[in-house]
Design an enzyme around this catalytic site. Structure first.
Site, PDB file in Angstrom:
ATOM      1  N   HIS A 151      34.547  27.262  65.552  1.00 25.16           N
ATOM      2  CA  HIS A 151      33.975  28.573  65.242  1.00 25.16           C
ATOM      3  C   HIS A 151      34.792  29.680  65.898  1.00 25.16           C
ATOM      4  CE1 HIS A 151      30.471  26.624  63.555  1.00 25.16           C
ATOM      5  NE2 HIS A 151      29.850  27.782  63.378  1.00 25.16           N
ATOM      6  N   HIS A 178      29.545  23.986  72.774  1.00 28.78           N
ATOM      7  CA  HIS A 178      30.802  24.046  73.505  1.00 28.78           C
ATOM      8  C   HIS A 178      30.560  24.637  74.886  1.00 28.78           C
ATOM      9  CE1 HIS A 178      33.202  23.226  69.871  1.00 28.78           C
ATOM     10  NE2 HIS A 178      32.404  24.071  69.252  1.00 28.78           N
TER      11      HIS A 178
END
Length: 293
Positions: A160, A228
């Protein structure tokens, strides 16, 4: 500085061939490559976060913000300024190249590194009775959904983040060039490289920085969703920004150029000299000491 409207897109054949190869490589990775599965343990708090079933920025929204929004904005700007076909072409082409190349590099690194996500244990659903202080393999998992399980080892770098900084980063560079916020205007003797630095006002600078803020917020959301950690999104963002800048500069002058709002004329065979795109000399760009991007 724009190329003739009769310029054939065939002069960019190698660019399109490379783009297609990158896209094919990316799709092959998506469909046929599984990540390296690092060993893990149940008492590792770094991978013990909950798995968010609803993401703050799902993949479809990332495509909307980093692909379709930049495409729409750069096209609208070029239409509003009545840009020639060449300018449209070399605005859209490097944007798409940046996004595809970033995706290819990101997924190649992801699968090679095989770093567990912060929510790996929730994805894995280890068998009852699995020892806590022992290194385990993927065989200890009971998760039956293939993507959910294997995607748990694709933490580094953040896709992303890299994708958003590639698309929105390119948009920021394009806006900075069109609004000329770093432009060096030639002043006085050209031979002596004397120049006057013309800085854009704060409002225009904020407009150019807005896409980067958006990309940063997308990256932060990945930490909030426990997909993450900070290193994943930082490296992902740097990767996307680097590729965006590299792709932009293949077709456009540096932002401090006196002609930063106009693209290079074309590749070799399209009116350029040997060795690269139709780039003008530093003194013609308004270059000299203190270059900016």
């Amino acid at each position: 500085m724009a190329a003739s409207e009769e310029e054939s897109w065939r002069t960019y054949a190698s660019d399109y061939i490379g783009l297609v190869l990158l896209l094919i490589g990316y799709l092959l990775i998506q469909f046929f490559v599984e990540p390296f599965h690092r060993m893990f343990s149940l008492n590792d708090l770094r991978i013990s976060f909950p798995h968010a079933t609803v993401e703050r920025v799902p993949l479809t929204h990332d495509f909307l913000y980093a692909l379709f929004l930049p495409l729409a904005l750069v096209t609208a700007i070029n239409l509003a300024t009545r840009a020639p076909p060449h300018k449209h072409h070399v605005t859209l082409l490097p944007l798409v190249i940046a996004l595809v190349l970033t995706s290819f590099l990101t997924d190649t690194i992801k699968n090679t590194v095989g770093r567990p996500r912060p929510d790996l244990l929730a994805r894995c659903a280890p068998r009852k009775g699995t020892p806590e202080r022992t290194l385990l393999t993927i065989d200890a998992c009971t998760q039956t959904d293939h993507h959910t399980l294997h995607d748990g080892w694709r933490s580094f770098p953040s896709g992303h983040s890299s994708f958003s900084f590639a698309g929105l980063g390119f948009l920021s560079l394009f806006l900075a060039g069109q609004l000329q916020i770093f432009k060096h205007a030639p002043h006085g003797s050209v031979v002596g490289h004397t120049e006057k630095v013309v800085r854009g006002d704060l409002l225009r600078a904020l407009v150019c920085g807005a896409p980067l803020l958006g990309a940063t917020m997308i990256a932060i959301s990945r930490c909030q969703d426990y997909r993450h950690d900070v290193w994943d999104v930082t490296v992902g963002g740097l990767l996307g920004w680097t590729v965006a800048y590299w792709s932009y500069r293949r077709y456009w002058p540096r932002l401090s150029s006196g002609r930063c709002e106009e693209p290079y004329e074309g590749p070799v065979g399209g009116g350029a000299g040997e060795g690269g795109y139709g780039r003008v000399r530093d003194e013609e760009e308004g270059g000299g000491a203190g270059e900016i991007m």
